[in-house]
Design an enzyme around this catalytic site. Structure first.
Site, mmCIF file in Angstrom:
data_model
loop_
_atom_site.group_PDB
_atom_site.id
_atom_site.type_symbol
_atom_site.label_atom_id
_atom_site.label_comp_id
_atom_site.label_asym_id
_atom_site.label_seq_id
_atom_site.Cartn_x
_atom_site.Cartn_y
_atom_site.Cartn_z
ATOM 1 N N THR A 141 -10.885 -14.234 -3.568
ATOM 2 C CA THR A 141 -11.836 -13.393 -2.832
ATOM 3 C C THR A 141 -13.163 -13.408 -3.590
ATOM 4 O O THR A 141 -13.988 -14.266 -3.354
ATOM 5 C CB THR A 141 -11.284 -11.964 -2.635
ATOM 6 N N LYS A 163 -4.941 -14.768 -8.534
ATOM 7 C CA LYS A 163 -6.294 -14.395 -8.159
ATOM 8 C C LYS A 163 -6.537 -12.984 -8.647
ATOM 9 O O LYS A 163 -5.620 -12.159 -8.723
ATOM 10 C CB LYS A 163 -6.532 -14.509 -6.648
ATOM 11 N N THR A 174 -6.322 -5.526 -8.595
ATOM 12 C CA THR A 174 -6.409 -6.314 -7.367
ATOM 13 C C THR A 174 -6.121 -7.743 -7.746
ATOM 14 O O THR A 174 -7.013 -8.538 -7.964
ATOM 15 C CB THR A 174 -7.784 -6.237 -6.726
ATOM 16 N N GLU A 253 -15.570 -9.048 -12.000
ATOM 17 C CA GLU A 253 -16.742 -9.105 -11.117
ATOM 18 C C GLU A 253 -18.022 -8.835 -11.901
ATOM 19 O O GLU A 253 -18.183 -7.787 -12.522
ATOM 20 C CB GLU A 253 -16.588 -8.112 -9.973
ATOM 21 N N ASN A 374 -20.037 -5.013 -5.381
ATOM 22 C CA ASN A 374 -19.233 -3.974 -4.726
ATOM 23 C C ASN A 374 -20.050 -3.037 -3.848
ATOM 24 O O ASN A 374 -19.479 -2.333 -3.014
ATOM 25 C CB ASN A 374 -18.459 -3.205 -5.796
ATOM 26 N N THR A 379 -20.084 -5.692 3.850
ATOM 27 C CA THR A 379 -21.211 -6.019 4.722
ATOM 28 C C THR A 379 -21.977 -7.240 4.233
ATOM 29 O O THR A 379 -22.907 -7.695 4.877
ATOM 30 C CB THR A 379 -22.180 -4.840 4.812
#
Length: 379
Positions: A141, A163, A174, A253, A374, A379
């Site tokens: 992702t 992942k 996650t 991230e 994040n 969107t």
């Protein structure tokens, strides 16, 4: 071959349509799984917690882009249907097929897309580095690179793909991990081995302090190599899980640095892990690491709120090879400490001087990029 396809009996395939990916892994044998501790569990997690009671799998189907989490009864039915779609494409019984999902929470699966992707992916199943790479990329992702790990011994092989990048905290994050071995091992023993390995690897990664709805790690043993020494197999599976866990931490991230904290001299292993997790999870520590600011007092302060008893004036602390505190005495040299925080890996070593407990936890720095990723995730 990179990892899972180096294991006898494992075939992989994967593809991606925009942000929606699908991977198939076919490998029959005894199987075990560990899952998120979040009360809000995704439908595929609920389904697999039930199915793995039988202790065997023939294949796993994984989709990315939609978590199928917080989707109620429809989500559970969709997870069952997803396994049936994959089973049909592979000529298997649905109950023999595992499912896993990752992506946005609160959205329903696009089953027609999954049906189409399964139809395209199943003829691509192969034992090759290319097939495995396609599967590893299909489940990504916000990851910036696919994650593979491989360990070969004279008697058995263990391989894994994973992942994970954000929403990572203890009690798994996650993340999805798919581990395979050619060892022959009974399901209850494999379950015990995987739980211990996860406790010392995936459950010791902190990126941002959140715990996901979809976390799952599966381990399947094909048995092609026959029976092996249990302790050797446990060490091998733990080593592969640890390798994957470190890759997940490094790929946090927005991260620019891997943060590794080792705590020793704790009352026991779990106490050491609790202190190390608290330090790695601290936003103040993580931002200091990002700025290469040797504000090491934040490390000691975080340790003090971890719920583990120790004498603050007996501890010793290092960053890299630079000693900051020696048995409670401040000996830090700021310029050397700052230099030790350069590069893509920062390590802290904290000795609590209480007992023999030791543990290492991995994480990453906290950057502006994390907020950017994040703040606009859906969107």
């Amino acid at each position: 071959m990179k990892s899972i396809c180096a294991v006898e009996g494992v075939f992989a395939a994967g593809l991606k349509d925009g942000k929606f990916g699908l991977a198939l892994i076919r490998a029959g044998g005894t199987a075990a799984g560990v899952f998120t501790s979040n009360l809000v569990r995704a439908a595929p997690v609920e389904l697999m917690m039930e199915r793995l009671q039988r202790g065997a799998l023939e294949a796993i189907v994984v989709n990315s882009g939609c978590a199928n989490a917080y989707t109620g009864e429809r989500g559970y039915r969709d997870a069952v249907e997803m396994s049936a779609i994959a089973a049909s494409s592979l000529g298997l019984e649905p109950e023999a097929v595992g499912v896993a999902s990752t992506g946005v929470i609160g959205r329903y699966l696009d089953l027609p897309l999954i049906r189409m992707q399964c139809g395209r992916a199943s003829p691509l199943l192969a034992r090759s580095a290319e097939a495995e790479e396609a599967a590893a990329r299909a489940i990504m992702t916000t990851d910036t690179f696919p994650k593979h790990a491989l360990l070969k011994t004279e008697s058995f092989t263990v391989g894994g793909i994973a992942k994970g990048s954000g929403m990572i905290a203890p009690n798994m994050g996650t993340m999805l991990a798919f581990i395979y071995t050619d060892a022959e091992v009974e399901a209850p023993v494999l379950r015990e081995i995987l739980r211990q390995a996860a406790r010392r690897s995936f459950n010791r990664v902190v990126v941002d302090g959140d715990t996901s709805t979809n976390d799952a790690a599966f381990c399947t043993a094909t048995g092609a190599a026959g029976k092996v020494n249990r302790d050797d197999l446990a060490k091998g599976i733990e080593a592969v899980c640890r390798d994957l866990a470190i890759q997940i931490a490094r790929d946090g991230e927005g991260a620019t640095k891997l943060l590794m904290v080792t705590v020793r001299g704790a009352p026991d292993e779990e106490g050491a892990a609790a202190v190390a997790r608290t330090i790695v999870a601290s936003p103040l520590v993580k931002t200091a690491v990002y700025g290469e600011d040797p504000n090491w007092g934040r490390v000691v302060a975080a340790a003090g709120r971890a719920g583990v008893e120790f004498d603050p004036y007996a501890v010793s602390l290092r960053v890299g090879d630079v000693t900051l505190v020696r048995r409670g005495e401040i000996v830090a040299e700021p310029a050397a400490a700052k230099a030790a925080m350069h590069g893509d890996t920062v390590t802290f070593d904290l000795d609590l001087a209480v007992g023999d407990g030791q543990a290492t936890v991995w994480g990453c720095d906290l950057t502006e990029r994390y907020v950017e990723i994040n703040g606009k995730y859906t969107t």
